[in-house]
Write an enzyme that holds these catalytic residues in place. Structure first.
Site, PDB file in Angstrom:
ATOM      1  N   ALA A  43       0.858  -1.303   0.145  1.00 30.61           N
ATOM      2  CA  ALA A  43      -0.050   0.056   0.009  1.00 30.61           C
ATOM      3  C   ALA A  43       0.802   1.212   0.040  1.00 30.61           C
ATOM      4  O   ALA A  43       0.452   2.310  -0.360  1.00 30.61           O
ATOM      5  CB  ALA A  43      -0.863   0.182   1.452  1.00 30.61           C
ATOM      6  N   GLU A  66       1.736   3.613  -6.353  1.00 30.85           N
ATOM      7  CA  GLU A  66       1.518   2.802  -7.774  1.00 30.85           C
ATOM      8  C   GLU A  66       1.134   3.842  -9.093  1.00 30.85           C
ATOM      9  O   GLU A  66       1.471   3.292 -10.126  1.00 30.85           O
ATOM     10  CB  GLU A  66       0.193   1.932  -7.575  1.00 30.85           C
ATOM     11  CG  GLU A  66       0.536   0.822  -6.571  1.00 30.85           C
ATOM     12  CD  GLU A  66       0.010   1.318  -5.065  1.00 30.85           C
ATOM     13  OE1 GLU A  66      -0.323   2.679  -4.930  1.00 30.85           O
ATOM     14  OE2 GLU A  66       0.124   0.508  -4.120  1.00 30.85           O
ATOM     15  N   ASP A 108      20.222  34.392 -31.913  1.00 25.13           N
ATOM     16  CA  ASP A 108      20.449  35.400 -32.962  1.00 25.13           C
ATOM     17  C   ASP A 108      19.782  36.651 -33.269  1.00 25.13           C
ATOM     18  O   ASP A 108      18.526  36.652 -32.552  1.00 25.13           O
ATOM     19  CB  ASP A 108      20.826  34.602 -34.451  1.00 25.13           C
ATOM     20  CG  ASP A 108      19.331  33.840 -34.609  1.00 25.13           C
ATOM     21  OD1 ASP A 108      18.373  33.866 -33.894  1.00 25.13           O
ATOM     22  OD2 ASP A 108      19.349  32.761 -35.407  1.00 25.13           O
ATOM     23  N   GLU A 160      -1.256   7.687   5.953  1.00 27.57           N
ATOM     24  CA  GLU A 160      -1.754   6.254   5.992  1.00 27.57           C
ATOM     25  C   GLU A 160      -1.048   5.455   6.879  1.00 27.57           C
ATOM     26  O   GLU A 160      -1.153   4.696   7.645  1.00 27.57           O
ATOM     27  CB  GLU A 160      -1.791   5.685   4.434  1.00 27.57           C
ATOM     28  CG  GLU A 160      -2.574   6.106   3.523  1.00 27.57           C
ATOM     29  CD  GLU A 160      -2.060   6.184   2.071  1.00 27.57           C
ATOM     30  OE1 GLU A 160      -2.805   6.338   1.225  1.00 27.57           O
ATOM     31  OE2 GLU A 160      -1.162   5.415   1.945  1.00 27.57           O
ATOM     32  N   ASP A 173      -6.708   8.973  -4.950  1.00 28.46           N
ATOM     33  CA  ASP A 173      -5.191   9.785  -5.068  1.00 28.46           C
ATOM     34  C   ASP A 173      -5.075  10.076  -6.631  1.00 28.46           C
ATOM     35  O   ASP A 173      -4.466  11.024  -6.922  1.00 28.46           O
ATOM     36  CB  ASP A 173      -4.319   9.058  -4.563  1.00 28.46           C
ATOM     37  CG  ASP A 173      -4.049   9.715  -2.894  1.00 28.46           C
ATOM     38  OD1 ASP A 173      -4.908  10.351  -2.573  1.00 28.46           O
ATOM     39  OD2 ASP A 173      -3.057   9.102  -2.529  1.00 28.46           O
TER      40      ASP A 173
END
Length: 947
Positions: free
Chosen positions: A318, A322, A364, A736, A766
């Site tokens: 967890a 991911e 330039d 978490e 998320d």
């Protein structure tokens, strides 16, 4: 005896015969190893064409027969193989192993725990979902890259019905007569029939980067690639000019034979991608260590071994971010698309990373700072100035008293390779070729000259092309009236004047005395001071058209000077000011006269002081490396004028030695080395050569300096957005992890949040906000900050501090809510189990608390220092929609019975939601206070620095 003289058609692959040119089937044209042995005048007939090129009427049949002049796209793996490759990613492998172990643990449990099976299935679902997202992003990125590449025009010049036309390279046909000049990419395999000091870079075919000379004369049989009278697709013309007849296109070319081998080569990962991959490995290692620590702490408490192992494994999985790879891809893809909308095509992701840290721009002048529509406004001859009216390439206007300068304009127009194209349905008057030469053609028309008639009266028989060392070019013409020959020359006044021995002064031929020479130089300075680009024009008689260059360009007679104006682009001044605020130094590097360069630089704001440092090419070449380093190391405004491409390379090298991150603009073939050597090579898409565009990592579709400033702004925002979603994702992981660690060390028998719930947060609530952060528009003050250091890492001290700050606040909040709810129930810890309503409510409070806190974190991280109120709550509607979607999912997990059973949750009351919303808003309030403190500290420091 040639094959044609023997009466048998020469056949082979790669081109049409005469019948094909006329629309019939016809035999195939000879290959390169056959036409190279023919004299130039016989090549046309052998390839079924003529010196006037193909007829427009026959091109349709040829196109139907030979197809487009393009190579097939690189073969991609089948979709199912590319999808399967997503499962070989590091995160995917870790998750698949974890899922297999969890399934095994479920089989070993007695009695079996449904929660273990749920975790195993959830991990497997995570892998599948990640693979789907990664595949979709990869597929989308490929389509985006293809569409953006199509925005860059690949054109070439051919003769059709005797007229020079510009067509897409894909429409080139066997038998076409192609006109080649320095800087052009060769569009197909061709046999040269006319060559003027031509050199070609064959590195794409032979690996040798040194330019090799080419000739139009027949050569003996041998290996095709060694034929000195042939040029091949994929190579570049580095010097000279030529005409060539196409004998092979598309896959029939030499380049086409090896294309498939090189097109399938894997792409190299950019430094940013490698840095993210290293970060991912470290995060995975940290998650593994935390999982092992929790396993070792919980095992002595009497928990069953399998359950404890599954718990630790679930926590480890967890904590792995991911959704990070997909979010990174989205952010970079959005940045590239936004740059394309601002006319900046980024060819490599490396450019996106480097743009944010650019410290010096070497630009330039012509076309980048100016509009690249040269217009002759003054002509000086014999001590008199003649005004020219009209602006742009439309030949509307007149030359004041054109009689005395008509010969000057005739010579200048004939000593040119550009062509003036009349307006069409889609374009107004435009120039094919050099804009300076185009201005001469327009001025000649304003003086009443007919270019076609003049070319017929004095056809060109030889040419000494322009090169950056001589800063001039010359052509040899046959005078049809006398039968003799004339050399016409034009170039930089200082260079051409040194090759003149006489002057045409008000119709008289006078020796070029020191007094006359001084008067010419004074006139040149007067014109240059007005911001005009000045060219000198001269001529001389010649007895032989085969004169070598040094002889042809000596003992010339000066005809006068031409002053041209290229007005600055109106948007450049604001862009220059933005770069100054951003701490980016702008150095003008130009081949123009110092007075002209300074006048333009002042108009656009590059020069604001009274005495900028101005160096000419001769002064620059006199500096050794130490002197150059000292010059560039001094602060202040700097103009480098009359410099060569080699000088530009030295500038880039010196800036690199001092630690600068350098962006360089260029449009010519000779600019390619500097473009490759720079951190950001920026080529001109509209006026630039094919060689320059290939060497650069960014192409400006509109040639404007303002697009560079816009790209820097967007490049900075891309890097900032990557950091924003890193802060967002990893602060969630802290929220978490801390409740679990706290419960473990406090001896609480259950977990405040399960691994399945964490996975639901990471992927369900998320990912979408993180993706929306990748689309966050640039902050208002992004160009008011100094460039970031290239050595600065994604996880800098400031980023880590922000993660701990935001993650710590939400972690303390949800941990407090969990234990407060358990304590308020009065149920002893030992009496609680996973089915207890009090425990399920407490777990739901933690789950919902993290989701709501992350919604406020997403709002908080939208800016680094600016208040959220300044940019507006509604300025990123995708983020609000993503946050609301996540909260909706959380509500479903709380209230829907099937999801309650899956996640072990319970319904929350209105008071619970209000409490969690209040705790979540504390994160936003705390972050706004931190930003306020940073702004005040920055303001105080700025005031102190100005005292």
């Amino acid at each position: 005896m040639t094959a044609r003289e023997a009466g048998s058609p020469v056949t082979g692959a790669g081109g049409p015969g005469r019948a094909a040119a006329e629309g019939g089937a016809g035999p195939a044209a000879p290959r390169g190893d056959e036409v190279r042995t023919l004299p130039a005048e016989e090549v046309f007939e052998a390839l079924g064409t003529s010196p006037r090129g193909l007829s427009t009427a026959g091109t349709a049949a040829l196109r139907a027969r030979w197809g487009p002049n393009e190579l097939p796209p690189a073969a991609r793996g089948r979709l199912w193989r590319r999808l399967a490759a997503q499962f070989t990613d590091l995160f995917a492998v870790v998750l698949l192993i974890a899922s297999a172990i969890t399934f095994l643990a479920y089989g070993l449990q007695d009695p079996r725990d449904a929660g273990t099976l749920q975790l195993a299935v959830a991990i497997w679902c995570v892998v599948v979902l990640n693979a789907a997202i990664g595949f979709a992003q990869e597929y989308s990125a490929e389509r985006t890259a293809e569409s953006l590449q199509a925005m860059v025009r690949h054109t070439c010049r051919v003769l059709r019905d005797g007229e020079r036309r510009e067509i897409p390279s894909q429409e080139v046909l066997p038998g076409d007569v192609v006109v080649l000049e320095a800087g052009d990419a060769v569009p197909a395999d061709c046999r040269l029939v006319e060559a003027h000091e031509v050199s070609v870079n064959n590195a794409a075919l032979t690996g040798e980067s040194d330019a090799v000379g080419r000739t139009a004369h027949p050569v003996a049989a041998g290996p095709v690639l060694q034929a000195r009278n042939c040029v091949f697709m994929g190579t570049d013309v580095t010097a000279g000019s030529a005409k060539a007849v196409v004998f092979a296109t598309g896959t029939a070319t030499e380049f086409g034979k090896i294309f498939r081998l090189t097109a399938a080569a894997p792409r190299q990962r950019t430094p940013l991608q490698r840095q993210v991959a290293l970060m991912a490995r470290r995060v995975a290692g940290t998650a593994l260590a935390i999982g092992a620590l929790l396993f070792l702490v919980r095992l002595p408490t009497g928990q069953p071994f399998v359950e404890t192992f599954v718990f630790a494994l679930g926590v480890m999985v967890a904590l792995v971010p991911e959704g990070l790879p997909a979010t990174l891809s989205v952010s970079l893809a959005i940045g590239v698309r936004r740059m394309a909308r601002r006319h900046a095509l980024v060819k490599q992701l490396l450019a996106v990373e480097a743009l944010g840290s650019t410290t010096v721009v070497c630009t330039d002048k012509t076309g980048t700072l100016t509009q690249a529509e040269m217009t002759v406004v003054r002509i000086w001859s014999g001590g008199t100035e003649h005004a020219v009216t009209g602006v742009g390439y439309a030949p509307d206007g007149e030359v004041d008293d054109p009689g005395p300068v008509r010969e000057l304009l005739r010579v200048g127009a004939l000593c040119s390779n550009a062509r003036l194209v009349p307006p069409s349905e889609h374009h107004g008057w435009r120039v094919l070729g050099d804009t300076t030469e185009g201005a001469l053609l327009v001025a000649a028309r304003k003086a009443g000259l007919d270019q076609a008639a003049e070319e017929a009266a004095a056809p060109r028989v030889a040419e000494h092309p322009f090169d950056s060392g001589r800063k001039l070019m010359s052509t040899v013409h046959r005078d049809t009236g006398t039968g003799g020959f004339l050399v016409y020359a034009k170039g930089a006044p200082q260079e051409l004047l040194g090759r003149c021995a006489a002057a045409d002064w008000a119709g008289e031929h006078r020796p070029l005395t020191d007094a006359l020479r001084a008067e010419v130089l004074a006139a040149n300075d007067r014109l240059a001071t007005q911001g005009l680009r000045v060219l000198a024009v001269a001529r001389r008689p010649a007895s032989d058209p085969r004169l070598d260059r040094a002889t042809a360009e000596s003992e010339l007679t000066l005809l006068g000077l031409v002053g041209m104006l290229d007005p600055p682009r109106p948007e450049v001044s604001e862009a220059v000011a933005a770069c100054r605020r951003a701490g980016i130094r702008i150095v003008m590097v130009t081949g123009d006269h110092p007075l002209t360069a300074e006048a333009v630089a002042r108009r656009v704001g590059i020069v604001t002081g009274a005495a900028p440092a101005v160096l000419t090419g001769a002064e620059f070449e006199a500096l050794d490396d130490d002197g150059l380093d000292a010059l560039l190391g001094r602060p202040g405004e700097l103009l480098l004028c009359r410099v060569s491409p080699e000088d530009k390379m030295r500038v880039v090298g010196a800036l690199h030695r001092s630690g600068e991150v350098v962006a360089v603009t260029g449009d010519g073939a000779n600019d390619a080395p500097a473009l490759k050597h720079a951190d950001i090579g920026v080529a001109m898409g509209a006026s630039g050569t094919d060689v320059a565009r290939e060497a650069a990592v960014m192409v400006l579709l509109d040639d404007s300096f303002a697009s560079i400033a816009a790209a820097v702004r967007l490049g900075r925002s891309v890097y900032q957005n990557i950091r924003k979603f890193l802060v967002y994702v990893f602060s969630s992981n802290i929220g978490e992890l801390v409740p679990i660690v706290a419960a473990t060390f406090a001896g609480f028998p259950l977990v405040p949040i399960s691994a399945v719930q964490i996975l639901a947060i990471d992927l369900g609530t998320d990912v979408l906000p993180a993706l929306a952060l990748g689309a966050e528009p640039p902050e208002p003050d992004v160009m008011d900050r100094p460039p970031r250091s290239r050595s600065e890492r994604l996880f800098s001290t400031a980023v880590m501090g922000r993660i701990l700050f935001l993650g710590g606040i939400q972690a303390i909040g949800v941990t407090t809510v969990f234990f407060w709810h358990i304590h308020a129930s009065g149920v002893p810890w030992a009496d609680l189990d996973e089915d207890d309503l009090v425990y399920r409510e407490a777990v739901t409070l933690v789950h919902a608390g993290i989701v709501l806190s992350q919604f406020f974190v997403a709002l908080a991280v939208r800016t680094d220092r600016q208040s959220l109120l300044r940019i507006g709550l509604l300025s990123n509607p995708w983020l609000l929609a993503a946050g609301c979607f996540g909260i909706t999912i959380m509500a479903g997990i709380s209230y829907l019975p099937p999801l309650q059973a899956l996640f072990d949750t319970a319904p929350l009351g209105p008071g619970d939601w209000a409490l969690l919303a209040g705790l979540g808003s504390l994160v936003l309030v705390a972050e706004e206070l931190r930003k306020m403190w940073l702004r005040r500290r920055g303001s105080t420091a700025a005031k102190g620095a100005t005292r």
